[in-house]
Design an enzyme around this catalytic site. Structure first.
Site, PDB file in Angstrom:
ATOM      1  N   LYS A  53       0.840  -1.203   0.000  1.00 21.88           N
ATOM      2  CA  LYS A  53       0.000   0.000   0.000  1.00 21.88           C
ATOM      3  C   LYS A  53       0.878   1.258   0.000  1.00 21.88           C
ATOM      4  CE  LYS A  53      -3.798  -2.465   2.146  1.00 21.88           C
ATOM      5  NZ  LYS A  53      -4.583  -2.848   3.325  1.00 21.88           N
ATOM      6  N   GLN A  97      -4.442  -1.348   9.622  1.00 12.73           N
ATOM      7  CA  GLN A  97      -4.459  -2.696   9.066  1.00 12.73           C
ATOM      8  C   GLN A  97      -5.040  -3.682  10.081  1.00 12.73           C
ATOM      9  OE1 GLN A  97      -3.695  -3.352   5.894  1.00 12.73           O
ATOM     10  NE2 GLN A  97      -3.972  -5.559   6.034  1.00 12.73           N
ATOM     11  N   ASP A 120     -11.076   3.013   4.202  1.00 15.83           N
ATOM     12  CA  ASP A 120     -11.445   1.595   4.180  1.00 15.83           C
ATOM     13  C   ASP A 120     -12.962   1.410   4.111  1.00 15.83           C
ATOM     14  OD1 ASP A 120      -9.479  -0.408   4.204  1.00 15.83           O
ATOM     15  OD2 ASP A 120      -8.926   0.040   6.284  1.00 15.83           O
TER      16      ASP A 120
HETATM   17  N1  GUN Z   1      -6.950  -6.637   6.422  1.00 17.02           N
HETATM   18  C1  GUN Z   1      -7.264  -7.370   5.324  1.00 17.02           C
HETATM   19  N2  GUN Z   1      -7.822  -6.604   4.366  1.00 17.02           N
HETATM   20  C2  GUN Z   1      -7.863  -5.347   4.866  1.00 17.02           C
HETATM   21  C3  GUN Z   1      -8.317  -4.118   4.338  1.00 17.02           C
HETATM   22  O1  GUN Z   1      -8.818  -4.001   3.205  1.00 17.02           O
HETATM   23  N3  GUN Z   1      -8.173  -3.041   5.160  1.00 17.02           N
HETATM   24  C4  GUN Z   1      -7.654  -3.135   6.422  1.00 17.02           C
HETATM   25  N4  GUN Z   1      -7.579  -2.025   7.158  1.00 17.02           N
HETATM   26  N5  GUN Z   1      -7.219  -4.264   6.942  1.00 17.02           N
HETATM   27  C5  GUN Z   1      -7.321  -5.363   6.164  1.00 17.02           C
END
Ligand code: GUN
Length: 306
Positions: A53, A97, A120
């Site tokens: 990311k 995350q 998100d």
């Molecule tokens: N863990 C797995 N997928 C995601 C996501 O799309 N966003 C976040 N914040 N954590 C994750």
């Protein structure tokens, strides 16, 4: 029949060229899109996702902040940090995350993120608004999946769609977007009695469980579209999804690979959400990325969603 492969990497590359262009425009106006990513603990998969990311931000001109904490970080300290990021004008999106270590209440943390920076789409304000079709942000994996279906021209209205997996992060939001696109949606979970009965009548199958080879050729209607959101490793350590790719490929009409399918699209949609957030901070309506999304963050999706 051999399925056509929906190449998430290629679509991502096309979209990211426009992400970079739109980012440059906002930056020139003093609103460089900024994303803060927070990781707590040493979950190896999370470390890889987060690194990707941040790299995507750097590669496309977005500003990014990466906070990496050891798993003894207290919930109170994390809440304080989010409070600081909420009022930082250089930050337009905040992503914590998941999963978080068990001593931190993920619900509390997500609720601390300002809804207008919740790229998100997990905050209850955005998750709730997803039900009515008007969230500020849609969860990135879900919007990435819809984008791939739209890009490939796969009809959704009236289609029978089966979503396997009912997580808040992936399964439920995908189901909601499909419902809003007028598909007839069945959500299957761990307790579903006979999964194959459902999948065999599906025009679209979305598998999001993390269980390797869960979807096999005999479970797929000839010509169906199969979207593999799962990610795990086989015995040789190779990345794989929920779908038995080799056999399903001979039956399905369209199929997404792992890696190179939904994964890159999730990150691309995160970049687009961050741009939308920056656009709103710059006084826009967050929908000026129409070219970018070709519909997903745009009027076209909004019409779909109303
Ligand atoms: N863990 C797995 N997928 C995601 C996501 O799309 N966003 C976040 N914040 N954590 C994750």
């Amino acid at each position: 029949m051999t399925a056509r492969i929906i190449d998430g990497l290629l679509l991502s590359q096309q979209l990211r060229a426009e992400v970079a262009e739109r980012t440059a425009e906002l930056t020139a106006r003093g609103y460089q899109p900024g994303l803060a990513v927070i990781l707590v603990g040493n979950n190896v998969a999370s470390q890889i996702y987060v690194r990707n990311k941040i790299k995507a931000c750097n590669d496309n001109g977005l500003y990014s902040v990466y906070d990496c904490y050891t798993d003894d970080l207290t919930e109170a300290d994390l809440l304080t940090r989010i409070g600081v990021l909420n009022s930082d004008p250089k930050i337009h999106g905040i992503l914590v995350q998941l999963p978080l270590p068990p001593h931190i209440n993920a619900y509390k943390i997500i609720e601390m993120i300002a809804p207008e920076k919740d790229v998100d789409g997990f905050h209850i304000a955005n998750a709730g608004a997803l039900m009515t079709g008007k969230p500020l942000f849609r969860p990135c994996t879900a919007s990435g999946v819809l984008k791939m279906l739209e890009y490939q021209g796969i009809p959704l209205a009236g289609a029978n769609a089966v979503v396997i997996g009912r997580s808040n992060i992936v399964g439920k939001p995908i189901a909601m977007l499909l419902v809003q696109a007028d598909a007839t949606v069945t959500i299957c979970g761990r307790k579903t009695r006979d999964l194959a009965v459902h999948t065999r009548s599906a025009d679209i199958i979305v598998a999001a469980t993390g269980k390797r080879n869960l979807v096999t050729a005999s479970m797929v209607k000839p010509g169906a579209t199969v979207i593999d959101v799962g990610i795990s490793r086989d015995d040789d350590g190779k990345l794989c999804g929920d779908v038995d790719f080799a056999s399903v490929r001979e039956v399905a009409g369209y199929l997404t690979p792992v890696p190179g399918g939904v994964g890159p699209m999730t990150i691309t949609m995160l970049l687009i959400s961050t741009i939308e957030a920056a656009d709103r901070a710059a006084g826009g309506n967050g929908c000026d990325c129409t070219r970018l999304s070709g519909g997903l963050c745009s009027t076209r999706l909004q019409t779909l969603l109303i």
